[in-house]
Design a protein around this motif. Structure first.
Motif, PDB file in Angstrom:
ATOM      1  N   MET A 258      37.192   1.964 -83.600  1.00  0.00           N
ATOM      2  CA  MET A 258      37.447   0.628 -83.074  1.00  0.00           C
ATOM      3  C   MET A 258      36.464  -0.365 -83.667  1.00  0.00           C
ATOM      4  O   MET A 258      35.265  -0.100 -83.750  1.00  0.00           O
ATOM      5  CB  MET A 258      37.283   0.622 -81.553  1.00  0.00           C
ATOM      6  CG  MET A 258      37.437  -0.764 -80.956  1.00  0.00           C
ATOM      7  SD  MET A 258      36.804  -0.897 -79.286  1.00  0.00           S
ATOM      8  CE  MET A 258      37.261  -2.598 -78.922  1.00  0.00           C
ATOM      9  N   GLN A 259      36.971  -1.527 -84.079  1.00  0.00           N
ATOM     10  CA  GLN A 259      36.112  -2.600 -84.567  1.00  0.00           C
ATOM     11  C   GLN A 259      36.310  -3.828 -83.702  1.00  0.00           C
ATOM     12  O   GLN A 259      37.440  -4.187 -83.396  1.00  0.00           O
ATOM     13  CB  GLN A 259      36.437  -2.941 -86.022  1.00  0.00           C
ATOM     14  CG  GLN A 259      36.151  -1.815 -86.999  1.00  0.00           C
ATOM     15  CD  GLN A 259      36.396  -2.238 -88.430  1.00  0.00           C
ATOM     16  OE1 GLN A 259      35.928  -3.279 -88.869  1.00  0.00           O
ATOM     17  NE2 GLN A 259      37.136  -1.429 -89.172  1.00  0.00           N
ATOM     18  N   TYR A 260      35.203  -4.423 -83.294  1.00  0.00           N
ATOM     19  CA  TYR A 260      35.289  -5.665 -82.526  1.00  0.00           C
ATOM     20  C   TYR A 260      34.308  -6.655 -83.114  1.00  0.00           C
ATOM     21  O   TYR A 260      33.143  -6.346 -83.349  1.00  0.00           O
ATOM     22  CB  TYR A 260      34.958  -5.428 -81.053  1.00  0.00           C
ATOM     23  CG  TYR A 260      34.835  -6.729 -80.266  1.00  0.00           C
ATOM     24  CD1 TYR A 260      35.938  -7.523 -80.019  1.00  0.00           C
ATOM     25  CD2 TYR A 260      33.594  -7.168 -79.810  1.00  0.00           C
ATOM     26  CE1 TYR A 260      35.831  -8.719 -79.322  1.00  0.00           C
ATOM     27  CE2 TYR A 260      33.470  -8.354 -79.106  1.00  0.00           C
ATOM     28  CZ  TYR A 260      34.590  -9.127 -78.865  1.00  0.00           C
ATOM     29  OH  TYR A 260      34.475 -10.314 -78.180  1.00  0.00           O
ATOM     30  N   SER A 261      34.804  -7.843 -83.346  1.00  0.00           N
ATOM     31  CA  SER A 261      33.956  -8.922 -83.834  1.00  0.00           C
ATOM     32  C   SER A 261      34.276 -10.156 -83.004  1.00  0.00           C
ATOM     33  O   SER A 261      35.367 -10.712 -83.110  1.00  0.00           O
ATOM     34  CB  SER A 261      34.223  -9.193 -85.318  1.00  0.00           C
ATOM     35  OG  SER A 261      33.404 -10.241 -85.794  1.00  0.00           O
ATOM     36  N   GLY A 262      33.361 -10.524 -82.159  1.00  0.00           N
ATOM     37  CA  GLY A 262      33.613 -11.658 -81.270  1.00  0.00           C
ATOM     38  C   GLY A 262      32.409 -11.911 -80.383  1.00  0.00           C
ATOM     39  O   GLY A 262      31.304 -11.449 -80.664  1.00  0.00           O
ATOM     40  N   GLY A 263      32.648 -12.633 -79.303  1.00  0.00           N
ATOM     41  CA  GLY A 263      31.571 -13.003 -78.410  1.00  0.00           C
ATOM     42  C   GLY A 263      31.097 -11.860 -77.537  1.00  0.00           C
ATOM     43  O   GLY A 263      31.754 -10.832 -77.393  1.00  0.00           O
ATOM     44  N   MET A 264      29.925 -12.063 -76.936  1.00  0.00           N
ATOM     45  CA  MET A 264      29.376 -11.104 -75.987  1.00  0.00           C
ATOM     46  C   MET A 264      30.148 -11.183 -74.668  1.00  0.00           C
ATOM     47  O   MET A 264      30.964 -12.073 -74.451  1.00  0.00           O
ATOM     48  CB  MET A 264      27.891 -11.394 -75.743  1.00  0.00           C
ATOM     49  CG  MET A 264      26.999 -11.169 -76.952  1.00  0.00           C
ATOM     50  SD  MET A 264      26.777  -9.407 -77.303  1.00  0.00           S
ATOM     51  CE  MET A 264      25.279  -9.439 -78.294  1.00  0.00           C
ATOM     52  N   PHE A 265      29.896 -10.230 -73.782  1.00  0.00           N
ATOM     53  CA  PHE A 265      30.593 -10.155 -72.505  1.00  0.00           C
ATOM     54  C   PHE A 265      29.649 -10.393 -71.331  1.00  0.00           C
ATOM     55  O   PHE A 265      29.751  -9.757 -70.280  1.00  0.00           O
ATOM     56  CB  PHE A 265      31.253  -8.790 -72.338  1.00  0.00           C
ATOM     57  CG  PHE A 265      32.144  -8.401 -73.481  1.00  0.00           C
ATOM     58  CD1 PHE A 265      33.236  -9.179 -73.827  1.00  0.00           C
ATOM     59  CD2 PHE A 265      31.877  -7.255 -74.221  1.00  0.00           C
ATOM     60  CE1 PHE A 265      34.056  -8.820 -74.881  1.00  0.00           C
ATOM     61  CE2 PHE A 265      32.694  -6.888 -75.269  1.00  0.00           C
ATOM     62  CZ  PHE A 265      33.788  -7.673 -75.609  1.00  0.00           C
TER      63      PHE A 265
END
Length: 276
Positions: A9-16
């Protein structure tokens, strides 16, 4: 933020940071490891509950909704699984983090409609948990279409996908599926039955592929038929994957994830080429 999970899985975005995560776990080792890892990866401050009483107090003290709970099966004050029952009864999405795995236990967990379960039996357990959390927190960006003429089958698949936090549309026929796809170009995955009265799964896939490629839409075919050659025919029609019913929850979710991961990787490569 960039995140690469163990399964690919790859995720590129903002923090949670805005997510409210409850961790019901009495092991100091695991609470420390999980808390540190989630803060490092996603900027999540986990609320730790080391007993059933602390879990109840954590829920009662705040009106802010709990985004996700991570729970051991047994906690002090809840040695017979009462903590998990409590979370499920409150309709709080829950990932079970446990060192106990038996076939009977697995069946009971799946029957409770939990989000996932992670075993503590390997050195990658905390990273697997982090990936499961990341998937749950990001699955809402994926729009999935279920196509089946059986209302029961549609309801079953829809409930499974919504449990994982996906956005879901359903269609009772091939013609309706084409209509929905035309109106919702953000749909990235279609799961379609083979045997339908108006347009079967093969013909539906062929018609879709005339206008929409695999870089925009992944297609998984499903069937209850015992004909093992259906998978070959479906793939030749332009499908990306095929599953025979009845399928196991874990396999179903894995296939869905793999196809969506592939879709995101293809789209990322196409964007990078366009920029270059």
């Amino acid at each position: 933020m960039a995140f690469l999970g163990i399964s690919g899985m790859q995720y590129s975005g903002g923090m949670f940071a805005g997510a409210r995560i409850i961790l019901a776990e009495d092991s100091n080792v695991f609470t420390s490891m999980i808390g540190r890892r989630l803060k490092e990866l996603f900027d999540i401050d986990v609320e730790i509950c080391r007993s059933f009483e602390e879990l109840q107090l954590s829920y009662d003290k705040s009106t802010d909704p709990i985004t996700l709970a991570i729970s051991n099966i047994n906690l002090p004050g809840a040695e017979n699984g009462e903590a998990l029952e409590y979370l499920v009864d409150l309709s709080i999405p829950t990932i079970v983090f446990t060192g106990t795995f038996q076939e009977g236990m697995r069946d009971k967990l799946i029957a409770k409609d939990i989000v996932d379960y992670i075993l503590k039996d390997n050195v990658f357990a905390v990273d697997l948990l982090a990936e499961s959390i990341c998937r749950f927190l990001t699955n809402h960006r994926h729009h999935v279409l279920i196509v089946d003429d059986s209302a029961t089958a549609r309801a079953l698949l829809s409930s499974r996908l919504k449990r994982y936090n996906f956005r879901v549309n359903t269609a009772e026929s091939g013609a309706k599926a084409l209509e929905i796809l035309k109106a919702n170009r953000d749909i990235g995955l279609m799961i379609t039955d083979y045997n339908m009265p108006d347009i079967d799964g093969f013909e539906l896939t062929r018609r879709i592929r005339a206008n929409i490629g695999s870089h925009e839409l992944r297609i998984i075919g499903v069937s209850s038929s015992s004909n093992r050659l259906l998978s070959a025919r479906f793939l030749k029609a332009g499908g990306n994957d095929f599953m025979l019913r009845p399928f196991i929850d874990e396999e179903f979710y894995c296939r869905v994830n793999q196809n969506l991961d592939t879709l995101l990787q293809i789209q990322l490569m196409r964007r990078e080429r366009a920029v270059a």
